[in-house]
Design an enzyme around this catalytic site. Structure first.
Site, PDB file in Angstrom:
ATOM      1  N   GLU A   1       0.856  -1.190   0.000  1.00 21.31           N
ATOM      2  CA  GLU A   1       0.000   0.000   0.000  1.00 21.31           C
ATOM      3  C   GLU A   1       0.887   1.232   0.000  1.00 21.31           C
ATOM      4  O   GLU A   1       1.728   1.401   0.875  1.00 21.31           O
ATOM      5  CB  GLU A   1      -0.920  -0.008   1.228  1.00 21.31           C
ATOM      6  CG  GLU A   1      -1.670   1.284   1.465  1.00 21.31           C
ATOM      7  CD  GLU A   1      -2.488   1.792   0.261  1.00 21.31           C
ATOM      8  OE1 GLU A   1      -3.288   1.025  -0.291  1.00 21.31           O
ATOM      9  OE2 GLU A   1      -2.291   2.966  -0.124  1.00 21.31           O
TER      10      GLU A   1
ATOM     11  N   ARG B   1     -16.997   4.263   5.429  1.00 22.23           N
ATOM     12  CA  ARG B   1     -15.947   3.523   4.719  1.00 22.23           C
ATOM     13  C   ARG B   1     -14.749   3.249   5.632  1.00 22.23           C
ATOM     14  O   ARG B   1     -14.164   2.171   5.606  1.00 22.23           O
ATOM     15  CB  ARG B   1     -15.488   4.351   3.523  1.00 22.23           C
ATOM     16  CG  ARG B   1     -14.343   3.752   2.745  1.00 22.23           C
ATOM     17  CD  ARG B   1     -13.872   4.778   1.740  1.00 22.23           C
ATOM     18  NE  ARG B   1     -14.950   5.045   0.803  1.00 22.23           N
ATOM     19  CZ  ARG B   1     -15.099   4.384  -0.328  1.00 22.23           C
ATOM     20  NH1 ARG B   1     -14.226   3.471  -0.678  1.00 22.23           N
ATOM     21  NH2 ARG B   1     -16.098   4.648  -1.122  1.00 22.23           N
TER      22      ARG B   1
ATOM     23  N   TYR C   1     -27.808   8.862   4.229  1.00 22.55           N
ATOM     24  CA  TYR C   1     -28.116   7.744   5.138  1.00 22.55           C
ATOM     25  C   TYR C   1     -27.223   7.822   6.369  1.00 22.55           C
ATOM     26  O   TYR C   1     -26.169   8.462   6.351  1.00 22.55           O
ATOM     27  CB  TYR C   1     -27.956   6.380   4.428  1.00 22.55           C
ATOM     28  CG  TYR C   1     -26.654   6.176   3.707  1.00 22.55           C
ATOM     29  CD1 TYR C   1     -25.507   5.761   4.368  1.00 22.55           C
ATOM     30  CD2 TYR C   1     -26.571   6.391   2.337  1.00 22.55           C
ATOM     31  CE1 TYR C   1     -24.314   5.562   3.687  1.00 22.55           C
ATOM     32  CE2 TYR C   1     -25.380   6.198   1.643  1.00 22.55           C
ATOM     33  CZ  TYR C   1     -24.257   5.780   2.321  1.00 22.55           C
ATOM     34  OH  TYR C   1     -23.076   5.596   1.659  1.00 22.55           O
TER      35      TYR C   1
ATOM     36  N   ASP D   1     -11.822  -1.420  -8.620  1.00 24.26           N
ATOM     37  CA  ASP D   1     -11.841  -0.242  -9.496  1.00 24.26           C
ATOM     38  C   ASP D   1     -10.739  -0.289 -10.550  1.00 24.26           C
ATOM     39  O   ASP D   1     -10.875   0.312 -11.611  1.00 24.26           O
ATOM     40  CB  ASP D   1     -11.692   1.040  -8.662  1.00 24.26           C
ATOM     41  CG  ASP D   1     -13.026   1.513  -8.093  1.00 24.26           C
ATOM     42  OD1 ASP D   1     -14.002   0.733  -8.156  1.00 24.26           O
ATOM     43  OD2 ASP D   1     -13.093   2.646  -7.574  1.00 24.26           O
TER      44      ASP D   1
HETATM   45  C1  LIG Z   1     -19.381   9.007  -4.521  1.00 22.10           C
HETATM   46  C2  LIG Z   1     -19.140   7.523  -4.441  1.00 22.10           C
HETATM   47  C3  LIG Z   1     -20.003   6.751  -3.678  1.00 22.10           C
HETATM   48  C4  LIG Z   1     -19.812   5.369  -3.622  1.00 22.10           C
HETATM   49  N1  LIG Z   1     -20.702   4.616  -2.908  1.00 22.10           N
HETATM   50  C5  LIG Z   1     -20.587   3.270  -2.937  1.00 22.10           C
HETATM   51  C6  LIG Z   1     -21.526   2.456  -2.241  1.00 22.10           C
HETATM   52  O1  LIG Z   1     -22.450   2.950  -1.589  1.00 22.10           O
HETATM   53  N2  LIG Z   1     -21.373   1.096  -2.301  1.00 22.10           N
HETATM   54  C7  LIG Z   1     -20.351   0.524  -3.005  1.00 22.10           C
HETATM   55  O2  LIG Z   1     -20.275  -0.714  -3.048  1.00 22.10           O
HETATM   56  N3  LIG Z   1     -19.436   1.288  -3.666  1.00 22.10           N
HETATM   57  C8  LIG Z   1     -19.523   2.639  -3.651  1.00 22.10           C
HETATM   58  N4  LIG Z   1     -18.614   3.391  -4.316  1.00 22.10           N
HETATM   59  C9  LIG Z   1     -17.515   2.726  -5.049  1.00 22.10           C
HETATM   60  C10 LIG Z   1     -16.379   2.304  -4.149  1.00 22.10           C
HETATM   61  O3  LIG Z   1     -15.964   3.372  -3.347  1.00 22.10           O
HETATM   62  C11 LIG Z   1     -15.184   1.818  -4.974  1.00 22.10           C
HETATM   63  O4  LIG Z   1     -15.642   1.006  -6.018  1.00 22.10           O
HETATM   64  C12 LIG Z   1     -14.228   1.007  -4.099  1.00 22.10           C
HETATM   65  O5  LIG Z   1     -13.724   1.787  -3.042  1.00 22.10           O
HETATM   66  C13 LIG Z   1     -13.057   0.468  -4.917  1.00 22.10           C
HETATM   67  O6  LIG Z   1     -12.179  -0.226  -4.067  1.00 22.10           O
HETATM   68  P1  LIG Z   1     -10.770  -0.709  -4.582  1.00 22.10           P
HETATM   69  O7  LIG Z   1     -10.176  -1.463  -3.445  1.00 22.10           O
HETATM   70  O8  LIG Z   1     -10.905  -1.364  -5.907  1.00 22.10           O
HETATM   71  O9  LIG Z   1      -9.952   0.644  -4.872  1.00 22.10           O
HETATM   72  P2  LIG Z   1      -9.512   1.819  -3.887  1.00 22.10           P
HETATM   73  O10 LIG Z   1     -10.425   1.953  -2.746  1.00 22.10           O
HETATM   74  O11 LIG Z   1      -9.284   3.006  -4.754  1.00 22.10           O
HETATM   75  O12 LIG Z   1      -8.101   1.322  -3.289  1.00 22.10           O
HETATM   76  C14 LIG Z   1      -6.925   1.316  -4.048  1.00 22.10           C
HETATM   77  C15 LIG Z   1      -5.737   1.368  -3.095  1.00 22.10           C
HETATM   78  O13 LIG Z   1      -4.545   1.170  -3.858  1.00 22.10           O
HETATM   79  C16 LIG Z   1      -3.535   2.050  -3.376  1.00 22.10           C
HETATM   80  N5  LIG Z   1      -2.563   2.211  -4.468  1.00 22.10           N
HETATM   81  C17 LIG Z   1      -2.711   2.877  -5.624  1.00 22.10           C
HETATM   82  N6  LIG Z   1      -1.609   2.752  -6.396  1.00 22.10           N
HETATM   83  C18 LIG Z   1      -0.738   1.967  -5.704  1.00 22.10           C
HETATM   84  C19 LIG Z   1       0.580   1.452  -5.966  1.00 22.10           C
HETATM   85  N7  LIG Z   1       1.217   1.719  -7.121  1.00 22.10           N
HETATM   86  N8  LIG Z   1       1.187   0.688  -5.031  1.00 22.10           N
HETATM   87  C20 LIG Z   1       0.554   0.396  -3.855  1.00 22.10           C
HETATM   88  N9  LIG Z   1      -0.692   0.876  -3.540  1.00 22.10           N
HETATM   89  C21 LIG Z   1      -1.341   1.628  -4.463  1.00 22.10           C
HETATM   90  C22 LIG Z   1      -4.305   3.307  -3.012  1.00 22.10           C
HETATM   91  O14 LIG Z   1      -3.577   4.124  -2.119  1.00 22.10           O
HETATM   92  C23 LIG Z   1      -5.571   2.711  -2.387  1.00 22.10           C
HETATM   93  O15 LIG Z   1      -5.405   2.489  -1.010  1.00 22.10           O
HETATM   94  C24 LIG Z   1     -18.750   4.769  -4.347  1.00 22.10           C
HETATM   95  C25 LIG Z   1     -17.852   5.558  -5.085  1.00 22.10           C
HETATM   96  C26 LIG Z   1     -18.055   6.922  -5.135  1.00 22.10           C
HETATM   97  C27 LIG Z   1     -17.091   7.751  -5.961  1.00 22.10           C
END
Ligand SMILES: Cc1cc2nc3c(=O)[nH]c(=O)nc-3n(C[C@H](O)[C@H](O)[C@H](O)COP(=O)(O)OP(=O)(O)OC[C@H]3O[C@@H](n4cnc5c(N)ncnc54)[C@H](O)[C@@H]3O)c2cc1C
Length: 400
Positions: free
Chosen positions: A34, A108, A220, A299
């Site tokens: 991370e 979150r 909420y 994502d």
């Molecule tokens: C306004 C909004 C509301 C939302 N509401 C909901 C909801 O109600 N329900 C729901 O299910 N989803 C919701 N989402 C979507 C959800 O927030 C995301 O889909 C989710 O957080 C994605 O998680 P992730 O682990 O894929 O990525 P992220 O949470 O983006 O985590 C990626 C991690 O990788 C790290 N990173 C990046 N590059 C590197 C690297 N090179 N080396 C090491 N670490 C790195 C970052 O620091 C980060 O900690 C919402 C999104 C938005 C924008």
């Protein structure tokens, strides 16, 4: 445990931490990289429907989450045009008994903290904070993973690499440099307020979804009901990456003008005193999610518009399926791992694409204006809560 059973994950977001727990449960050793020095509070509220909550429960997180998650009684669908509620969908027991797992809303940071605590208690998982994934190259025994902590570079041999590093994924840009996140033309504004600030009818245990001309609003309770999370989605051209840009109160108040939005919706906007905004990007149509022993998750693979509230849910589902595919691959040879990664992507892509389409469509429906908004409100009223709830079955009833 042998080095060859070690899987590296880039990113300790909700997707990466869930994948770490799911892979450890299947007998792998996991290293999570991370880049942040500590896991900070990013964003605010999160809705997790039963398809996601059951994965977390199966990973043993229920007791850590019980005191933090709220089970809302209902979703109130509100129309700015109609001035108030047009339908109420039961959640709570109605969803738990139908789907076999709860519908949760939470902060979150609470979910991230629970996942991190579970990871810390697991001797098969190592979380390296302040450690950035830089590169990976195929190796006779798997992959060489290159990382950087400050000025120090380090290399390790891994069986596989999972890119869970979010919408601006470095792993994705290595695998598929041509794939770029697309700006949606929409900006999400987020903030919270103390529940005691407004009368009970605005802060009860329900999700409020306000639909209006060109914009919508979701509110909420989080943090055990002490605070209310508010998300307002409006059109705009500001499109810088990042989750936490401060937003001007006057700008968001103007977007919810009294000529178009009733006092009840404006009251929610007015109660928030500190706004953060982020531009909404999506990653769609990625030709593949894996290449050899490297796969994308969450994502990084499929950032989506948040209007189906499933972005984190899909990352959590990905984690469960990836762990299952890798766990079921009987050999640790490169070809077996690559086949497991491909199988994971094959299983996930159609469902995620359907959820992405549903999210886009929901946004269009929420933002209708004039006669189309009137027709939408009539259709929602005519459908009734049970039929509307049944339309979510394909999402909520999913099991790994
Ligand atoms: C306004 C909004 C509301 C939302 N509401 C909901 C909801 O109600 N329900 C729901 O299910 N989803 C919701 N989402 C979507 C959800 O927030 C995301 O889909 C989710 O957080 C994605 O998680 P992730 O682990 O894929 O990525 P992220 O949470 O983006 O985590 C990626 C991690 O990788 C790290 N990173 C990046 N590059 C590197 C690297 N090179 N080396 C090491 N670490 C790195 C970052 O620091 C980060 O900690 C919402 C999104 C938005 C924008």
């Amino acid at each position: 445990m042998a080095v060859s059973r070690t899987i590296f994950i880039a990113g300790a977001g909700i997707g990466g931490l869930t994948a770490a727990l799911a892979l450890a449960q299947r007998g792998f050793r996991v290293v999570v990289l991370e880049k942040a020095e500590r896991l900070e509070e990013a964003g605010a509220g999160l809705q997790l429907s039963p398809n996601a909550s059951q994965v977390l429960i199966n990973l043993g997180l229920q007791s850590r989450l019980n005191s933090r998650a709220i089970i809302p009684d209902a979703v109130s669908i509100m129309s700015a045009r109609a001035g108030g509620e047009i339908a109420r969908l039961p959640l709570g027991e109605a969803v738990s008994s139908r789907a076999g797992a709860p519908y949760w809303v939470m902060h979150r940071a609470d979910l991230q903290a629970a996942l991190q605590a579970e990871v810390s208690d697991n001797p098969d998982i190592e979380l390296r904070l302040g450690c950035q994934f830089e590169d990976a190259a195929p190796h006779a025994k798997g992959l060489t993973v290159v990382q950087r902590s400050g000025t120090a570079r380090r290399q390790d041999v891994a069986l596989a690499l999972v890119g869970a590093d979010g919408v601006w994924s470095t792993v994705r840009s290595h695998l598929f440099p041509q794939a770029q996140p697309q700006f949606s033309g929409l900006i999400a504004w987020r903030g919270t307020f103390e529940a005691t600030q407004l009368p009970r009818e605005y802060t009860s245990r329900r999700v409020q979804l306000w639909m209006g001309p060109g914009a919508h609003l979701v509110a909420y309770p989080i943090s055990g009901g002490r605070r209310i999370n508010v998300v307002a989605v409006v059109p705009g051209t500001w499109n810088r990456p990042g989750w936490s840009e401060p937003g001007e109160v006057a700008e968001i108040k103007n977007a919810f003008a009294p000529s178009q939005w009733p006092p009840a919706a404006r009251m929610l906007i007015g109660a928030v005193d500190e706004w953060r905004k982020w531009a909404l990007f999506a990653v769609t149509g990625l030709g593949a999610w894996s290449n050899g022993a490297v796969a994308l998750l969450g994502d990084a693979a499929h950032a989506m518009l948040p209007f189906a509230a499933q972005g984190a849910g899909m990352a959590i589902e990905d984690a469960a399926v990836l762990a299952k595919c890798l766990g079921e691959s009987r050999h640790d040879e490169a070809s077996a791992i690559a086949a497991a990664m491909q199988r994971y992507a094959r299983l996930r892509r159609p469902r995620v694409a359907r959820v992405q389409r549903a999210a886009r469509q929901a946004g269009r429906i929420y933002h209708l204006t004039g006669a189309a908004a009137y027709a939408r409100d009539l259709a929602i009223k005519a459908m009734g809560p049970q039929r509307m709830l049944a339309r979510q079955d394909w999402i909520y009833d999913w099991r790994a």
